[in-house]
Design a protein around this motif. Structure first.
Motif: not given
Length: 464
Positions: A245-252, A364-368, A461-464
């Motif tokens: 029940s948390m949220w993690a974001s890898l957005a830049p 991490s918003s890049a395609n690796p 933050f929603r997508v990445f």
């Protein structure tokens, strides 16, 4: 009506595929996700039931070609050959099979996008990296790499003023402070166990500078496995948070007033048997070989264009600014964290084996697959043309007179302009992939330019 890819028409399964089917049966896997990363940097996929798994390991799952023209806002772009007509197959790599600890009863595999006859599709990102690896092998080298990601842990909360949801960080701990360890402990333990269950070896962990910011790095691997690992990592970071029940974001830059999240790319070249590090030379300047310096020369020459692929979003450029330790300058240096390419001092007593470069403008918003593949092509161009990277910059570039060291692009549009003008990278990408990537990213730049900051932060933050 019988499916055209029926079991009787399927090719016999190989050993890896048979192991996948057996594991699914014995481990109670009901759904298996076939995952790929699109040009928007979004991880997408489809899932097969266990009942159809053996067939779909051979045939793949049907998929519209148009999805590789979709941006991160789910806005479909007009790209020739990527419209409503045409289909590809999402074909999984059985060697990447992992049960998902955060999704009981489900598993995943990384997949290629292939044409109906099974041949490579020119818009498949994983194929792009495979081609880069093959080009490197022709020069007698193999790449070993690891992404070093950061992410923000918190909760997604409604905006009291009625606007878009906000990401509220889980703590306000200081950088490396033990209070950060304590407050994120339960989540971190779940994450580590989930990563290691999937074969990712955790190396280091610490709370980072931003509120709720975490950094957890995993062990390096051959290039394809490194990119696959980063996809699994991204999925796991967010999946574990969701189960708690948390949220993690890898957005830049999910929080405008906090430190951004990078995914620095560490890379070295080895002989094909992975016995000797081609970057290491005990007699060389900073312990690097001539090959390493030529590779750096290629990176420096192509950095403006590379940035469009390694920092793949509008949000990326919020963190690529001077004195933010995120590399706003096209230079290299010894342990210089303000340079785009950092020569890393060795942690191992065997300095030659430990020699590696850190490419800092990476997130991490890049395609690796596109990111790592482009870095390989850029470095390979430096090796082939014997490019000299010039002198190392071992001070903060921001302290030097303006213009001494070139700045990297300040916006996604600037980076895309540089990519479009880079013959080496455009040729490596190919006509279909490059036109689709540029169309998708240009559309994102336009979409976010028309909205306010809260819209940009929310969607990233929603997508990445």
């Amino acid at each position: 009506m019988r499916d055209r890819h029926s079991a009787t028409e399927a090719h016999p399964l190989g050993p890896a595929e048979r192991r996948v089917v057996e594991r699914a049966e014995t481990e109670g896997i009901e759904l298996v996700r076939f995952l790929y990363v699109d040009h928007g940097g979004v991880i997408r996929g489809k899932a097969t039931s266990r009942f159809r798994l053996s067939e779909r390991l051979d045939s793949g799952i049907g998929h519209t070609v148009a999805m590789m023209a979709m941006n991160m806002l789910d806005q479909l772009q007009e790209v020739e050959h990527l419209g409503p007509v045409g289909e590809v197959r999402i074909v999984p790599d059985a060697t990447t099979f992992v049960p998902l600890p955060y999704a009981p009863g489900a598993a995943a595999m990384l997949a290629d996008l292939r044409q109906i006859d099974g041949s490579p599709w020119p818009a498949c990102p994983r194929t792009f990296l495979r081609e880069a690896i093959a080009a490197l092998a022709e020069e007698g080298h193999a790449a070993v790499a690891a992404f070093e990601p950061e992410f923000t842990l918190g909760r997604r909360m409604p905006d009291p003023a009625g606007g878009l949801d906000r990401l509220v960080p889980a703590d306000d701990s200081l950088c490396y402070a033990t209070t950060g360890f304590d407050q994120a402990h339960d989540y971190t333990m779940h994450l580590i166990r989930a990563l290691e269950t999937q074969g990712l070896r955790v190396e280091h962990y610490h709370p980072e500078l931003g509120h709720g910011q975490q950094e957890l790095s995993i062990r390096h691997a051959p290039a394809m496995r490194a990119a696959d690992n980063h996809v699994i990592y991204r999925e796991t970071v967010r999946g574990v948070a969701s189960r708690m029940s948390m949220w993690a974001s890898l957005a830049p830059k999910p929080l405008a007033d906090q430190a951004g999240n990078g995914a620095h790319l560490h890379l070295s070249l080895w002989d094909p048997e992975l016995r000797t590090n081609s970057f290491g030379d005990a007699e060389g300047r900073y312990g690097l070989s001539t090959t390493a310096y030529r590779f750096i020369g290629g990176l420096i020459a192509h950095l403006p264009a590379l940035t469009a692929l390694t920092c793949g979003s509008v949000n990326s450029f919020r963190r690529l600014a001077p004195r933010m330790w995120s590399s706003a300058y096209a230079c290299y240096g010894m342990d210089n964290r303000e340079a785009a390419v950092r020569i890393c001092s060795p942690l191992s007593r065997n300095a030659e084996a430990a020699a590696n470069l850190e490419i800092k403008p990476s997130d991490s918003s890049a395609n690796p697959y596109l990111s790592l593949g482009a870095v390989i092509h850029a470095g390979l161009d430096g090796i082939r043309r014997e490019l000299d990277p010039g002198e190392a910059v071992n001070v903060d570039p921001a302290t030097l007179p303006e213009g001494t060291v070139p700045r990297l692009p300040a916006t996604l549009d600037e980076a895309l302009d540089a990519l479009e003008a880079d013959d080496v990278l455009m040729r490596a990408l190919g006509p279909l992939r490059s036109s689709a990537y540029l169309a998708v990213k240009r559309s994102e730049a336009r979409a976010f330019a028309a909205e306010d900051d809260s819209y940009e932060l929310f969607h990233h933050f929603r997508v990445f």
